[in-house]
Scaffold this motif. Sequence first.
Motif, PDB file in Angstrom:
ATOM      1  N   PHE A  86      67.763  62.740  29.753  1.00  0.00           N
ATOM      2  CA  PHE A  86      67.119  61.134  30.571  1.00  0.00           C
ATOM      3  C   PHE A  86      68.009  59.934  29.857  1.00  0.00           C
ATOM      4  N   MET A  87      68.699  60.963  29.409  1.00  0.00           N
ATOM      5  CA  MET A  87      69.670  59.129  28.461  1.00  0.00           C
ATOM      6  C   MET A  87      70.848  59.024  29.339  1.00  0.00           C
ATOM      7  N   SER A  88      71.448  60.565  29.956  1.00  0.00           N
ATOM      8  CA  SER A  88      72.719  60.741  30.911  1.00  0.00           C
ATOM      9  C   SER A  88      72.090  59.589  32.311  1.00  0.00           C
ATOM     10  N   LEU A  89      71.227  59.330  32.436  1.00  0.00           N
ATOM     11  CA  LEU A  89      70.763  57.867  33.117  1.00  0.00           C
ATOM     12  C   LEU A  89      71.789  56.504  32.915  1.00  0.00           C
ATOM     13  N   LEU A  90      72.180  56.572  31.733  1.00  0.00           N
ATOM     14  CA  LEU A  90      72.665  55.238  31.136  1.00  0.00           C
ATOM     15  C   LEU A  90      73.825  55.662  31.677  1.00  0.00           C
ATOM     16  N   TRP A  91      74.381  56.561  31.280  1.00  0.00           N
ATOM     17  CA  TRP A  91      75.790  56.236  32.091  1.00  0.00           C
ATOM     18  C   TRP A  91      76.035  57.190  33.089  1.00  0.00           C
ATOM     19  N   SER A  92      75.333  57.502  34.222  1.00  0.00           N
ATOM     20  CA  SER A  92      75.160  58.537  35.102  1.00  0.00           C
ATOM     21  C   SER A  92      76.058  57.251  36.185  1.00  0.00           C
ATOM     22  N   ALA A  93      76.650  58.769  36.738  1.00  0.00           N
ATOM     23  CA  ALA A  93      77.908  58.129  38.750  1.00  0.00           C
ATOM     24  C   ALA A  93      76.771  57.958  39.161  1.00  0.00           C
ATOM     25  N   VAL A  94      75.983  58.140  39.038  1.00  0.00           N
ATOM     26  CA  VAL A  94      75.028  57.594  40.584  1.00  0.00           C
ATOM     27  C   VAL A  94      73.629  58.274  40.083  1.00  0.00           C
ATOM     28  N   PRO A  95      73.600  56.759  39.791  1.00  0.00           N
ATOM     29  CA  PRO A  95      71.710  56.958  39.065  1.00  0.00           C
ATOM     30  C   PRO A  95      70.490  57.866  39.523  1.00  0.00           C
TER      31      PRO A  95
END
Length: 420
Positions: A86-95
């Motif tokens: 879920f935290m990876s949403l913060l730095w996702s290349a394509v949210p």
Amino acid sequence: MRDSSIALNPTTSGIKSSSFLDNVFIIFSLFFFALPQTTMGASINQIVVNCAMLSITLLFTFPIISTMVRVIFTDKILLVFICYCFMSLLWSAVPIITLIFLLKIITATLFAYYIVLKYNAEVFFKYIIIFLMISAVLSFVLGILFPQYFIHQGINHTGEWKGIFGHKNALGTICAIGIFTTEIWFLTKKTNKVIAGLYFGLFSVLLFLSSSRTAIVVSLICLVIPIIYRVYKNLYNIHRSLFVSFIFFGTIGTAGTIYIVTSNLDFLFSLLDRTPTLTGRTEIWAVVREFIYERMWFGYGGGGFWYSSYALDVWNILNYPGLSSSHSGILDFLLDFGVIGLVIISVHYFFVLIRAVKLSFLKGGITIWFLVFVLFILINNYSDSRFLNTTSIFWVLYVCSSVFTKKQLGTSPQHNFTPL
């Protein structure tokens, strides 16, 4: 010992017996998570279908939600990993892609916990057998009746079977699971030997029709694991010091085998009608590693890389438009979650593996399936991506293996499993 027929018997853990609706829900869900049409890609249809599946899953899990919450917190490392996703949403290349990925992983995880809480390991194994049997029959029959839909046509993979799973490698991977599952079924049950043998043969035929070299090699390795286990289990029961000695010499023998294999790769690949590049995989890996280094620690967010502009760069470099996977589960995992994510899941995997080994030696029988499946995940993801970068069934079975091994080791034996 009770009869080993496929009829689904309820667990005796105090939770309600399985109903016809429960059985339909579980078999339907296993197919839902296994089919690419329902769990792969990113579109409005995927969002709608997976939201509907999440709603159905929540409806079934609602009566046991308090118990589920308690169980979820017992596997803290897995919980940490899901939170990290879920935290990876913060730095996702394509949210938006990562949101779809999270929708899928939460649905699959809830379903896995539902199975673990609702049933014991033996009933879970029977569900897997039923799912695999139906998959094999459908793939074979539909491949004969409608080859234009269930056998690859056109330039790529012409004539190679894909069954109901959309691709020859996907069919091959399911066949690999089917082969070692029916082997364990054959070895641990007093009845249904003929049925187990027939389905073992059907999975073997489908595996060769798929022409998936990776799946063939993985199947052969997984076939040997229960035999090795049986030898070591007998040694463990006969004499502990002899068991330790064989572990020592077995380790030396394994190291020697690996050395011989790596020294003769050209010859071995020629036997499989392949080159040391693994059908171009090594070229893909070399390019993908450069992108991993760019975001080494955190990755590109769950599912984000192959839907971003970075994927276009990979396509241009390799002249491979439409590539959606590195064909390596480890590399795809690093693309999604970076080194930190890989460390978290590796620690979790280590504990699951230890529990699977311990459980198989303590209880035997079908519990060996968890050990073989956990090893299968590691072996299969070397040259293929069948964990989080594909259909959700592999994540479902991994979570089930994690929680079941924890649950079984934390309780007194409830079943008289036949020793393998």
